[in-house]
Design a protein around this motif. Structure first.
Motif, PDB file in Angstrom:
ATOM      1  N   GLN A   1     -11.403   4.116   6.641  1.00  0.00           N
ATOM      2  CA  GLN A   1     -10.243   3.433   7.200  1.00  0.00           C
ATOM      3  C   GLN A   1      -9.731   2.363   6.232  1.00  0.00           C
ATOM      4  O   GLN A   1      -8.535   2.220   6.027  1.00  0.00           O
ATOM      5  CB  GLN A   1     -10.604   2.802   8.537  1.00  0.00           C
ATOM      6  CG  GLN A   1      -9.451   2.152   9.250  1.00  0.00           C
ATOM      7  CD  GLN A   1      -9.869   1.525  10.569  1.00  0.00           C
ATOM      8  OE1 GLN A   1     -11.047   1.522  10.919  1.00  0.00           O
ATOM      9  NE2 GLN A   1      -8.927   0.995  11.293  1.00  0.00           N
TER      10      GLN A   1
ATOM     11  N   GLN B   1      -5.903   2.468   3.407  1.00  0.00           N
ATOM     12  CA  GLN B   1      -4.807   1.504   3.420  1.00  0.00           C
ATOM     13  C   GLN B   1      -4.123   1.466   2.064  1.00  0.00           C
ATOM     14  O   GLN B   1      -4.732   1.776   1.037  1.00  0.00           O
ATOM     15  CB  GLN B   1      -5.326   0.107   3.726  1.00  0.00           C
ATOM     16  CG  GLN B   1      -5.834  -0.057   5.115  1.00  0.00           C
ATOM     17  CD  GLN B   1      -6.321  -1.473   5.322  1.00  0.00           C
ATOM     18  OE1 GLN B   1      -6.506  -2.220   4.372  1.00  0.00           O
ATOM     19  NE2 GLN B   1      -6.539  -1.826   6.565  1.00  0.00           N
TER      20      GLN B   1
ATOM     21  N   ARG C   1      -5.054  -4.169   0.508  1.00  0.00           N
ATOM     22  CA  ARG C   1      -6.503  -4.291   0.329  1.00  0.00           C
ATOM     23  C   ARG C   1      -6.914  -5.546  -0.423  1.00  0.00           C
ATOM     24  O   ARG C   1      -8.064  -5.926  -0.401  1.00  0.00           O
ATOM     25  CB  ARG C   1      -7.042  -3.073  -0.415  1.00  0.00           C
ATOM     26  CG  ARG C   1      -7.204  -1.903   0.502  1.00  0.00           C
ATOM     27  CD  ARG C   1      -8.032  -0.866  -0.164  1.00  0.00           C
ATOM     28  NE  ARG C   1      -7.150   0.172  -0.670  1.00  0.00           N
ATOM     29  CZ  ARG C   1      -7.458   1.040  -1.586  1.00  0.00           C
ATOM     30  NH1 ARG C   1      -8.633   1.013  -2.136  1.00  0.00           N
ATOM     31  NH2 ARG C   1      -6.607   1.951  -1.973  1.00  0.00           N
TER      32      ARG C   1
END
Length: 59
Positions: free
Chosen positions: A20, A24, A29
């Motif tokens: 998950q 992104q 991040r």
């Protein structure tokens, strides 16, 4: 982003959380690569031997 994983979660839950995070966009991040820290640590000494050595240093 914060993902909470309970202590008794199976390894598949941890893998899913890493996927998950990795899915992104890179801008969201902030430069953290979770795969870098996942898995076993390569340790040159047996864990029990190291633990005994460190505990002996305390005395």
């Amino acid at each position: 982003m914060v993902i909470r994983i309970p202590k008794d979660a199976p390894a598949s839950a941890v893998d899913e959380a890493l996927k998950q995070i990795a899915s992104q966009p890179k801008k969201a991040r902030k430069g953290f690569d979770p795969k870098k820290y996942a898995g076993k640590i390569k340790f040159p000494v047996d864990g029990l031997t190291y633990q005994k050595q460190v505990r002996d240093e305390w005395q």
